[in-house]
Scaffold this active site. Structure first.
Site, PDB file in Angstrom:
ATOM      1  N   TYR A   1     -15.441   4.304   9.935  1.00  0.00           N
ATOM      2  CA  TYR A   1     -16.186   5.284   9.943  1.00  0.00           C
ATOM      3  C   TYR A   1     -16.248   6.233  11.130  1.00  0.00           C
ATOM      4  O   TYR A   1     -15.762   7.302  11.387  1.00  0.00           O
ATOM      5  CB  TYR A   1     -17.756   5.053   9.735  1.00  0.00           C
ATOM      6  CG  TYR A   1     -18.491   6.195   9.714  1.00  0.00           C
ATOM      7  CD1 TYR A   1     -18.681   7.102   8.724  1.00  0.00           C
ATOM      8  CD2 TYR A   1     -19.448   6.575  10.836  1.00  0.00           C
ATOM      9  CE1 TYR A   1     -19.384   8.312   8.903  1.00  0.00           C
ATOM     10  CE2 TYR A   1     -20.056   7.462  11.013  1.00  0.00           C
ATOM     11  CZ  TYR A   1     -20.284   8.479  10.017  1.00  0.00           C
ATOM     12  OH  TYR A   1     -21.062   9.593  10.346  1.00  0.00           O
TER      13      TYR A   1
ATOM     14  N   GLU B   1     -28.184  11.680   6.327  1.00  0.00           N
ATOM     15  CA  GLU B   1     -28.773  11.952   7.679  1.00  0.00           C
ATOM     16  C   GLU B   1     -30.348  11.922   7.285  1.00  0.00           C
ATOM     17  O   GLU B   1     -30.998  11.102   7.863  1.00  0.00           O
ATOM     18  CB  GLU B   1     -28.247  12.927   8.256  1.00  0.00           C
ATOM     19  CG  GLU B   1     -26.843  12.895   8.894  1.00  0.00           C
ATOM     20  CD  GLU B   1     -26.446  11.663   9.836  1.00  0.00           C
ATOM     21  OE1 GLU B   1     -27.624  11.217  10.401  1.00  0.00           O
ATOM     22  OE2 GLU B   1     -25.610  11.405   9.942  1.00  0.00           O
TER      23      GLU B   1
ATOM     24  N   TRP C   1     -27.889   4.229  11.348  1.00  0.00           N
ATOM     25  CA  TRP C   1     -26.972   4.749  10.620  1.00  0.00           C
ATOM     26  C   TRP C   1     -25.973   3.811   9.671  1.00  0.00           C
ATOM     27  O   TRP C   1     -25.707   3.840   8.602  1.00  0.00           O
ATOM     28  CB  TRP C   1     -25.871   5.627  11.273  1.00  0.00           C
ATOM     29  CG  TRP C   1     -24.754   6.411  10.339  1.00  0.00           C
ATOM     30  CD1 TRP C   1     -23.639   6.108  10.374  1.00  0.00           C
ATOM     31  CD2 TRP C   1     -25.138   7.219   9.268  1.00  0.00           C
ATOM     32  NE1 TRP C   1     -22.679   6.490   9.310  1.00  0.00           N
ATOM     33  CE2 TRP C   1     -23.806   7.322   8.573  1.00  0.00           C
ATOM     34  CE3 TRP C   1     -26.079   7.766   8.666  1.00  0.00           C
ATOM     35  CZ2 TRP C   1     -23.353   8.293   7.568  1.00  0.00           C
ATOM     36  CZ3 TRP C   1     -25.723   8.559   7.734  1.00  0.00           C
ATOM     37  CH2 TRP C   1     -24.470   8.907   7.115  1.00  0.00           C
TER      38      TRP C   1
END
Length: 187
Positions: free
Chosen positions: A16, A38, A46
């Site tokens: 990522y 988000e 995250w």
């Protein structure tokens, strides 16, 4: 190989970081996905959301705003029972609200990308941070984006969420100068 300090050793997270985070994204549906994820991340890491991202994509119809906007109470309850996502009713309902509001932005700006990228005049802001403690959690631009989205009826779009979204979508380039992606992404 040096990476930004927030990356752990999980190959999913490394991939990522190396191939998605901070890379300019202009596709409407992918931007919408990032904004919703988000928002789902609010108050969590995250990494937690990233591990559940495939489940989100499957359960939220690959973040198709038209499909999400049509979700009924039965679908909401189904989502809230699925441990493959973060089962927060406010966040799930916010995704539906945001999908409904998406279309007014599309109507006004031609597409979602035009609206989102207008906050940075269509091109990424390149920062030159040397340490994580230099990287802000909000900026004047994320404050403006948050206020604008809220005025348009969006939920879970505070300034910190908006700045994280800007980082993830490549609107701001916040790889540390010591990171292997710093120069790669500037080419």
């Amino acid at each position: 190989m040096a990476r930004c300090d927030w990356v752990n050793s999980d190959p999913l997270y490394i991939n990522y970081h190396d191939h998605e985070w901070g890379v300019p994204e202009y596709d409407d549906q992918k931007l919408f996905e990032l904004l919703l994820l988000e928002g789902a991340q609010a108050g969590l890491s995250w990494y937690t959301v990233l591990k559940k991202r495939d489940n989100y994509r499957r359960l939220f119809d690959h973040f198709d705003p038209k499909k999400i906007a049509a979700y009924d109470e039965e679908k909401v309850q189904s989502l809230l029972k699925d441990s493959g996502i973060i089962r927060n009713k406010l966040k799930v309902r916010a995704a539906i609200t945001n999908a409904k509001r998406y279309f007014s932005i599309e109507e006004e700006y031609g597409n979602f990308s035009n609206y989102i990228w207008s906050f940075v005049d269509g091109k990424p802001i390149v920062n030159h941070w040397q340490a994580m403690n230099e990287v802000p959690v909000t900026t004047e631009i994320s404050d403006r984006m948050s206020k604008s989205l809220k005025k348009k009826g969006f939920k879970f779009v505070g300034p910190t969420i908006c700045y994280a979204f800007m980082q993830a979508s490549g609107m701001v380039h916040d790889h540390l100068t010591t990171c292997i992606c710093y120069k790669k992404d500037l080419v």
